[in-house]
Motif scaffolding. Structure first.
Motif, PDB file in Angstrom:
ATOM      1  N   GLU A 279      16.053 -53.791  45.143  1.00  0.00           N
ATOM      2  CA  GLU A 279      16.065 -53.952  46.598  1.00  0.00           C
ATOM      3  C   GLU A 279      16.711 -55.278  46.959  1.00  0.00           C
ATOM      4  O   GLU A 279      16.496 -56.281  46.275  1.00  0.00           O
ATOM      5  CB  GLU A 279      14.643 -53.928  47.152  1.00  0.00           C
ATOM      6  CG  GLU A 279      14.572 -54.123  48.652  1.00  0.00           C
ATOM      7  CD  GLU A 279      13.150 -54.081  49.170  1.00  0.00           C
ATOM      8  OE1 GLU A 279      12.617 -55.162  49.512  1.00  0.00           O
ATOM      9  OE2 GLU A 279      12.583 -52.970  49.228  1.00  0.00           O
ATOM     10  N   VAL A 280      17.506 -55.254  48.020  1.00  0.00           N
ATOM     11  CA  VAL A 280      18.009 -56.488  48.628  1.00  0.00           C
ATOM     12  C   VAL A 280      17.706 -56.427  50.116  1.00  0.00           C
ATOM     13  O   VAL A 280      17.605 -55.351  50.702  1.00  0.00           O
ATOM     14  CB  VAL A 280      19.525 -56.724  48.392  1.00  0.00           C
ATOM     15  CG1 VAL A 280      19.818 -56.943  46.919  1.00  0.00           C
ATOM     16  CG2 VAL A 280      20.364 -55.603  48.953  1.00  0.00           C
ATOM     17  N   ARG A 281      17.566 -57.622  50.722  1.00  0.00           N
ATOM     18  CA  ARG A 281      17.320 -57.742  52.152  1.00  0.00           C
ATOM     19  C   ARG A 281      18.425 -58.598  52.759  1.00  0.00           C
ATOM     20  O   ARG A 281      18.715 -59.674  52.249  1.00  0.00           O
ATOM     21  CB  ARG A 281      15.963 -58.394  52.422  1.00  0.00           C
ATOM     22  CG  ARG A 281      14.814 -57.531  52.030  1.00  0.00           C
ATOM     23  CD  ARG A 281      13.467 -58.217  52.284  1.00  0.00           C
ATOM     24  NE  ARG A 281      12.405 -57.285  52.010  1.00  0.00           N
ATOM     25  CZ  ARG A 281      11.904 -56.429  52.900  1.00  0.00           C
ATOM     26  NH1 ARG A 281      12.343 -56.424  54.139  1.00  0.00           N
ATOM     27  NH2 ARG A 281      10.950 -55.589  52.563  1.00  0.00           N
ATOM     28  N   ILE A 282      19.006 -58.080  53.830  1.00  0.00           N
ATOM     29  CA  ILE A 282      20.038 -58.826  54.552  1.00  0.00           C
ATOM     30  C   ILE A 282      19.786 -58.683  56.047  1.00  0.00           C
ATOM     31  O   ILE A 282      19.021 -57.819  56.481  1.00  0.00           O
ATOM     32  CB  ILE A 282      21.465 -58.338  54.206  1.00  0.00           C
ATOM     33  CG1 ILE A 282      21.644 -56.864  54.582  1.00  0.00           C
ATOM     34  CG2 ILE A 282      21.805 -58.589  52.750  1.00  0.00           C
ATOM     35  CD1 ILE A 282      23.084 -56.386  54.527  1.00  0.00           C
ATOM     36  N   ARG A 283      20.464 -59.527  56.811  1.00  0.00           N
ATOM     37  CA  ARG A 283      20.397 -59.419  58.269  1.00  0.00           C
ATOM     38  C   ARG A 283      21.419 -58.392  58.737  1.00  0.00           C
ATOM     39  O   ARG A 283      22.451 -58.185  58.100  1.00  0.00           O
ATOM     40  CB  ARG A 283      20.708 -60.764  58.911  1.00  0.00           C
ATOM     41  CG  ARG A 283      19.634 -61.804  58.687  1.00  0.00           C
ATOM     42  CD  ARG A 283      19.882 -63.043  59.523  1.00  0.00           C
ATOM     43  NE  ARG A 283      21.112 -63.724  59.187  1.00  0.00           N
ATOM     44  CZ  ARG A 283      21.207 -64.771  58.372  1.00  0.00           C
ATOM     45  NH1 ARG A 283      20.128 -65.244  57.794  1.00  0.00           N
ATOM     46  NH2 ARG A 283      22.354 -65.338  58.139  1.00  0.00           N
ATOM     47  N   ALA A 284      21.158 -57.768  59.876  1.00  0.00           N
ATOM     48  CA  ALA A 284      22.130 -56.850  60.480  1.00  0.00           C
ATOM     49  C   ALA A 284      23.438 -57.598  60.684  1.00  0.00           C
ATOM     50  O   ALA A 284      23.448 -58.742  61.131  1.00  0.00           O
ATOM     51  CB  ALA A 284      21.595 -56.304  61.796  1.00  0.00           C
ATOM     52  N   GLY A 285      24.535 -56.967  60.308  1.00  0.00           N
ATOM     53  CA  GLY A 285      25.842 -57.599  60.374  1.00  0.00           C
ATOM     54  C   GLY A 285      26.243 -58.250  59.066  1.00  0.00           C
ATOM     55  O   GLY A 285      27.355 -58.738  58.922  1.00  0.00           O
ATOM     56  N   GLY A 286      25.332 -58.247  58.100  1.00  0.00           N
ATOM     57  CA  GLY A 286      25.602 -58.860  56.802  1.00  0.00           C
ATOM     58  C   GLY A 286      26.323 -57.921  55.849  1.00  0.00           C
ATOM     59  O   GLY A 286      26.600 -56.759  56.166  1.00  0.00           O
TER      60      GLY A 286
END
Length: 111
Positions: A43-50
């Motif tokens: 799993e990875v977590r990014i911000r919207a637009g990333g």
């Protein structure tokens, strides 16, 4: 001198708090390496637009894709030692797999 030490201690505490906040917030870019017929993370977590950058570290091709609504993509055949960036514009959780190696699976969480 005593006032300086109090100010310095307060600045260090603020810096430590900011570091903790940054460590907990999603990144603007994440890298996922394909190695030994698997993703190096589940799993990875990014911000919207990333962006998520997929790096093929295997000596053969992969085909990374997602069919999750709102985050569909297919990188096509990705050759060895190549990097492909995929933007994620909308928030959500997106299941990611490889068409060539069906046991490869991970998810991308966009906040």
């Amino acid at each position: 001198m005593r006032g300086f030490l109090v100010v310095a201690a307060g600045a260090l505490a603020s810096f430590a708090a900011a570091q903790t906040l940054l460590a907990q917030s999603p990144a603007n870019e994440a890298t996922v390496v394909q190695r030994e017929i698997d993703f190096d993370v589940k799993e990875v977590r990014i911000r919207a637009g990333g962006l998520v950058v997929f790096v093929n570290g295997d000596p053969f091709g992969h085909n990374v894709y997602s069919e999750t609504s709102g985050g569909e993509f297919d990188v096509g055949r990705q050759g060895p030692n190549t990097r492909i960036s995929v933007p994620f514009r909308r928030a959500g959780t997106f299941a990611v797999k490889c068409r060539i190696h069906p046991r490869m699976a991970m998810q991308i969480v966009v906040e």
